[in-house]
Enzyme design. Structure first.
Site, PDB file in Angstrom:
ATOM      1  N   CYS A  19       0.683   1.829  -5.568  1.00 48.55           N
ATOM      2  CA  CYS A  19      -0.265   2.870  -6.011  1.00 48.55           C
ATOM      3  C   CYS A  19       0.740   4.108  -6.432  1.00 48.55           C
ATOM      4  O   CYS A  19       1.692   4.243  -5.675  1.00 48.55           O
ATOM      5  CB  CYS A  19      -1.515   3.354  -5.386  1.00 48.55           C
ATOM      6  SG  CYS A  19      -2.597   2.000  -5.367  1.00 48.55           S
ATOM      7  N   HIS A  58       0.926  -1.300  -0.042  1.00 47.32           N
ATOM      8  CA  HIS A  58       0.058   0.126  -0.030  1.00 47.32           C
ATOM      9  C   HIS A  58       0.796   1.271  -0.006  1.00 47.32           C
ATOM     10  O   HIS A  58       1.894   1.305   0.655  1.00 47.32           O
ATOM     11  CB  HIS A  58      -0.918  -0.025   1.269  1.00 47.32           C
ATOM     12  CG  HIS A  58      -2.367  -0.606   1.114  1.00 47.32           C
ATOM     13  ND1 HIS A  58      -3.187  -0.419  -0.042  1.00 47.32           N
ATOM     14  CD2 HIS A  58      -3.186  -1.301   1.791  1.00 47.32           C
ATOM     15  CE1 HIS A  58      -4.333  -0.818  -0.050  1.00 47.32           C
ATOM     16  NE2 HIS A  58      -4.170  -1.507   1.299  1.00 47.32           N
TER      17      HIS A  58
END
Length: 148
Positions: free
Chosen positions: A125, A64
């Protein structure tokens, strides 16, 4: 606090921990957990294919990118070509040299496919918000050290 929550969760989920990733240049030191699930992603780096083996072929890991840049895979944005990445299964250390860093679409799954080359791929991301972009970091295996 967030870190206390993570530590408490890790105490319960230790069976899922199969290794550790350390990237000193960007201050990352996280457990590696088997399987990319929402729960595992809150604790560390996660394996992306059921058949992957450390030190063999492509070893893809997801992590993440949180709003606090220092958490989880957020610091990957600062990694540079030539930096070293160490992953361990606690029996052997696998040292990789970063060969590329690029932004890709979340639909680009070629990066995680198996390869003949001994390499690793780190995916996160590209921003700390819901996004279709991904940062993909590739590295090639340069050394294996056996724990004594």
């Amino acid at each position: 606090s967030f870190m206390e929550t993570v530590k408490a969760g890790l105490d319960r989920e230790m069976k899922a921990v199969i290794g550790r990733i350390t990237i000193s240049s960007v201050n990352i030191k996280l457990p590696i957990l088997k399987g990319t699930t929402n729960q595992n992603l809150l604790y560390g780096a996660t394996t992306m294919r059921p058949d992957q083996k450390m030190g063999e072929g492509n070893y893809p890991l997801a992590g993440h990118h949180m709003k606090r840049e220092s958490l989880l895979f957020g610091p990957l944005i600062n990694i540079e070509k030539g930096d070293t990445v160490k992953i361990t299964d606690f029996k052997k250390d696998y040292i990789y040299a970063v060969t590329s860093k690029q932004f890709i679409s979340e639909m680009d799954t070629d990066m995680i496919q198996e390869t003949k080359e001994k390499e690793m791929t780190l995916i996160t991301c590209d921003k700390a918000v819901r996004t279709e972009g991904r940062l993909a970091v590739k590295g090639k295996l340069i050394h294996v050290a056996v724990h004594r």
